[in-house]
Design a protein around this motif. Structure first.
Motif, PDB file in Angstrom:
ATOM      1  N   SER A  12       7.740 -19.562 -16.060  1.00 53.87           N
ATOM      2  CA  SER A  12       6.472 -20.323 -16.383  1.00 53.87           C
ATOM      3  C   SER A  12       7.076 -21.273 -15.152  1.00 53.87           C
ATOM      4  O   SER A  12       8.365 -22.113 -15.188  1.00 53.87           O
ATOM      5  CB  SER A  12       5.815 -21.089 -17.449  1.00 53.87           C
ATOM      6  N   ARG A  13       6.525 -22.489 -14.379  1.00 50.93           N
ATOM      7  CA  ARG A  13       6.695 -23.419 -14.170  1.00 50.93           C
ATOM      8  C   ARG A  13       5.862 -24.772 -14.692  1.00 50.93           C
ATOM      9  O   ARG A  13       5.061 -25.159 -14.891  1.00 50.93           O
ATOM     10  CB  ARG A  13       6.517 -23.041 -12.450  1.00 50.93           C
ATOM     11  N   ARG A  14       6.796 -25.730 -14.855  1.00 52.42           N
ATOM     12  CA  ARG A  14       6.022 -26.675 -15.289  1.00 52.42           C
ATOM     13  C   ARG A  14       7.268 -28.268 -14.831  1.00 52.42           C
ATOM     14  O   ARG A  14       8.197 -27.878 -13.271  1.00 52.42           O
ATOM     15  CB  ARG A  14       6.456 -27.017 -16.478  1.00 52.42           C
ATOM     16  N   LYS A  15       6.163 -29.428 -14.782  1.00 48.19           N
ATOM     17  CA  LYS A  15       6.532 -30.854 -14.216  1.00 48.19           C
ATOM     18  C   LYS A  15       7.597 -30.835 -14.458  1.00 48.19           C
ATOM     19  O   LYS A  15       7.182 -31.393 -15.744  1.00 48.19           O
ATOM     20  CB  LYS A  15       5.928 -31.427 -12.760  1.00 48.19           C
ATOM     21  N   ASP A  16       8.629 -31.568 -14.756  1.00 50.91           N
ATOM     22  CA  ASP A  16       9.467 -32.540 -16.112  1.00 50.91           C
ATOM     23  C   ASP A  16       9.437 -34.008 -15.401  1.00 50.91           C
ATOM     24  O   ASP A  16       9.302 -34.481 -14.451  1.00 50.91           O
ATOM     25  CB  ASP A  16      11.172 -32.046 -15.274  1.00 50.91           C
ATOM     26  N   ARG A  17       8.814 -34.105 -16.571  1.00 49.77           N
ATOM     27  CA  ARG A  17       8.713 -36.515 -16.592  1.00 49.77           C
ATOM     28  C   ARG A  17       8.939 -37.012 -15.991  1.00 49.77           C
ATOM     29  O   ARG A  17       9.010 -37.986 -15.712  1.00 49.77           O
ATOM     30  CB  ARG A  17       8.155 -36.221 -18.111  1.00 49.77           C
ATOM     31  N   ASN A  18      11.094 -36.595 -16.159  1.00 46.94           N
ATOM     32  CA  ASN A  18      11.587 -37.867 -15.569  1.00 46.94           C
ATOM     33  C   ASN A  18      11.968 -38.024 -14.130  1.00 46.94           C
ATOM     34  O   ASN A  18      12.116 -38.865 -13.751  1.00 46.94           O
ATOM     35  CB  ASN A  18      12.676 -37.779 -16.705  1.00 46.94           C
ATOM     36  N   THR A  19      11.560 -36.522 -13.618  1.00 47.93           N
ATOM     37  CA  THR A  19      12.257 -36.733 -12.635  1.00 47.93           C
ATOM     38  C   THR A  19      11.535 -36.044 -11.649  1.00 47.93           C
ATOM     39  O   THR A  19      11.575 -36.584  -9.704  1.00 47.93           O
ATOM     40  CB  THR A  19      13.107 -35.267 -11.928  1.00 47.93           C
ATOM     41  N   GLY A  20      10.395 -35.654 -12.026  1.00 44.67           N
ATOM     42  CA  GLY A  20       8.837 -35.558 -11.151  1.00 44.67           C
ATOM     43  C   GLY A  20       9.480 -34.139 -10.715  1.00 44.67           C
ATOM     44  O   GLY A  20       8.646 -33.384  -9.656  1.00 44.67           O
ATOM     45  N   GLU A  21      10.530 -33.218 -11.062  1.00 41.95           N
ATOM     46  CA  GLU A  21      10.514 -32.090  -9.852  1.00 41.95           C
ATOM     47  C   GLU A  21       9.942 -30.899 -10.805  1.00 41.95           C
ATOM     48  O   GLU A  21       9.606 -30.965 -11.864  1.00 41.95           O
ATOM     49  CB  GLU A  21      12.358 -31.852  -9.768  1.00 41.95           C
ATOM     50  N   MET A  22       9.613 -29.880 -10.486  1.00 40.94           N
ATOM     51  CA  MET A  22       9.347 -28.323 -10.609  1.00 40.94           C
ATOM     52  C   MET A  22      10.496 -27.972 -11.431  1.00 40.94           C
ATOM     53  O   MET A  22      11.491 -27.722 -10.444  1.00 40.94           O
ATOM     54  CB  MET A  22       8.701 -27.900  -9.810  1.00 40.94           C
ATOM     55  N   VAL A  23      10.316 -27.149 -12.555  1.00 41.71           N
ATOM     56  CA  VAL A  23      11.434 -27.154 -13.199  1.00 41.71           C
ATOM     57  C   VAL A  23      10.986 -25.725 -13.612  1.00 41.71           C
ATOM     58  O   VAL A  23       9.881 -25.150 -14.214  1.00 41.71           O
ATOM     59  CB  VAL A  23      11.814 -27.477 -15.079  1.00 41.71           C
ATOM     60  N   GLU A  24      11.672 -24.700 -13.127  1.00 41.22           N
ATOM     61  CA  GLU A  24      11.148 -23.187 -13.364  1.00 41.22           C
ATOM     62  C   GLU A  24      11.537 -22.784 -15.296  1.00 41.22           C
ATOM     63  O   GLU A  24      12.970 -22.645 -14.875  1.00 41.22           O
ATOM     64  CB  GLU A  24      11.636 -21.986 -12.685  1.00 41.22           C
ATOM     65  N   ASP A  25      11.227 -21.792 -16.095  1.00 42.18           N
ATOM     66  CA  ASP A  25      11.843 -21.994 -17.339  1.00 42.18           C
ATOM     67  C   ASP A  25      11.417 -20.077 -17.326  1.00 42.18           C
ATOM     68  O   ASP A  25      10.726 -19.608 -17.329  1.00 42.18           O
ATOM     69  CB  ASP A  25      10.962 -22.031 -18.112  1.00 42.18           C
TER      70      ASP A  25
END
Length: 151
Positions: free
Chosen positions: A37-50
């Motif tokens: 799943s992909r989400r946007k990191d709150r701190n960096t604004g980057e897309m993070v894949e889990d």
């Protein structure tokens, strides 16, 4: 009260299945399936894949089919139930396990690596296992009117 224990996974196989046979002759195959799943990191604004890894176990004919057709990296649909267990590892630490006992499986994607030419051509018909028999539609009385339609 009725209860439900049902899991549906759509992911990619992490390794080729390991098929073995129990002393009773029952086939058993194990495979790992990755879901992401992909989400946007709150701190960096980057897309993070889990990515989550799931242990899937197939039995009987479904295990033999999985052993023959499931390959590492291929997309797969699995339906089954959760089974929780415990074991003690070699250092004496008690570990918990979660397995998915598959009741249905369907290969997704094309037929690359399955002996058929890749690219172009007709879409691949996925291999289905444990599919219910087709349902015959109820007679409506309009079945014989195909030739009478004016357009």
């Amino acid at each position: 009260m009725a209860s439900v224990n049902k899991v549906i996974l759509v992911g990619n196989c992490g390794r080729d299945p390991e098929v073995r046979y129990l002393p009773s002759g029952q086939a058993v195959a194990n495979v790992s399936v990755a879901t992401s799943s992909r989400r946007k990191d709150r701190n960096t604004g980057e897309m993070v894949e889990d990515t989550q890894w799931h242990r899937v176990t197939f039995y009987d004919r479904l295990a033999e089919i999985a052993g023959e057709y499931v390959k590492k990296g291929r997309p797969i649909y699995v339906e089954g139930r959760l089974k929780y267990g415990k074991y003690t590892d070699q250092s004496g630490v008690e570990r918990n396990t979660v397995d998915i006992i598959a009741t249905e499986m369907q290969l997704l994607g094309g037929r690359e690596g399955m002996g058929a030419p890749s690219g172009g051509g007709a879409p691949a018909r996925p291999a289905a296992a444990s599919a219910p028999p087709p349902v015959k539609p109820a007679a409506t009385g309009f079945d014989d009117m195909d030739d009478d339609i004016p357009f």
